[in-house]
Design an enzyme around this catalytic site. Sequence first.
Site, PDB file in Angstrom:
ATOM      1  N   LYS A   1       9.516  86.933 104.030  1.00 25.78           N
ATOM      2  CA  LYS A   1       8.618  87.049 102.874  1.00 25.78           C
ATOM      3  C   LYS A   1       8.279  88.512 102.637  1.00 25.78           C
ATOM      4  O   LYS A   1       7.858  89.224 103.549  1.00 25.78           O
ATOM      5  CB  LYS A   1       7.324  86.289 103.140  1.00 25.78           C
ATOM      6  CG  LYS A   1       7.379  84.837 102.737  1.00 25.78           C
ATOM      7  CD  LYS A   1       6.131  84.140 103.176  1.00 25.78           C
ATOM      8  CE  LYS A   1       5.338  83.631 102.025  1.00 25.78           C
ATOM      9  NZ  LYS A   1       4.197  82.819 102.487  1.00 25.78           N
TER      10      LYS A   1
HETATM   11  C1  E4P Z   1       3.132  80.313 100.375  1.00 25.92           C
HETATM   12  O1  E4P Z   1       4.155  80.701 100.896  1.00 25.92           O
HETATM   13  C2  E4P Z   1       1.800  80.744 100.811  1.00 25.92           C
HETATM   14  O2  E4P Z   1       1.719  80.691 102.213  1.00 25.92           O
HETATM   15  C3  E4P Z   1       0.677  79.885 100.304  1.00 25.92           C
HETATM   16  O3  E4P Z   1       1.087  78.893  99.419  1.00 25.92           O
HETATM   17  C4  E4P Z   1      -0.507  80.676  99.947  1.00 25.92           C
HETATM   18  O4  E4P Z   1      -1.410  79.904  99.241  1.00 25.92           O
HETATM   19  P1  E4P Z   1      -2.988  79.978  99.410  1.00 25.92           P
HETATM   20  O5  E4P Z   1      -3.324  81.094 100.364  1.00 25.92           O
HETATM   21  O6  E4P Z   1      -3.496  80.185  98.047  1.00 25.92           O
HETATM   22  O7  E4P Z   1      -3.357  78.631  99.967  1.00 25.92           O
END
Ligand code: E4P
Length: 216
Positions: free
Chosen positions: A83
Amino acid sequence: MKLFLDTADLDQIREACRWGIIDGATTNPSLVFKTGREPRELYAEICRIVPGPVSLECIALDSAGIVAEARQLAEIADNVVVKVPIIREGLIAVKQLAALGIKTNVTVVHSPLQALLAAKCGATYVSPFVGRLDSVGQVGMEMIHQIRTIFDNYDFATEILVASARHPLHVLESALAGADVCTAPMEVMEQLYQHPMTDVVLKQFLADWAKVPAKG
Ligand code: E4P
């Protein structure tokens, strides 16, 4: 549409994988923090359990640092996807990582234009955060429709991975919008198979079955 589990919790990952509906997993620094575990060891365990891509997030903010960190993360297992945040240095790194054959998930995306740039740089996945947009008064799912149109217009192979899903409607709307993947936390996954009418009908069937006299 593929379903990824958005967690770093090993018990949740084992349980959801047991259901046979999980195609992959996504993690982020906040989710890792919640586990209290040493990241690299935790990542290796997650990658062993999950029968598909596992997104692990880079912390570096400069392109050289992101590429170096991505190389280390990619060594953990064959199913690692790195990521990378949607910042200028992140885009530079994604292009280099694509050339190295390292899969990327461009994250914290909050606009269709950010998704377009990620796709142009060769991202494997792009993660638009629908719940976060909803929470500031913008309709998160509109972004998904727009990204779908852009990617189809230009035949980008980058997959749309809907992130920050808060409820089952986000999953339903992702599927209707033609998203490739939706990642959701365990609470949302559990809500996907439940329906009050299913409970009512099943209860009635079982009650009637109990009254059937001769059961060979
Ligand atoms: C996706 O890869 C992220 O980990 C995740 O969906 C983040 O979302 P949030 O922090 O808004 O729950």
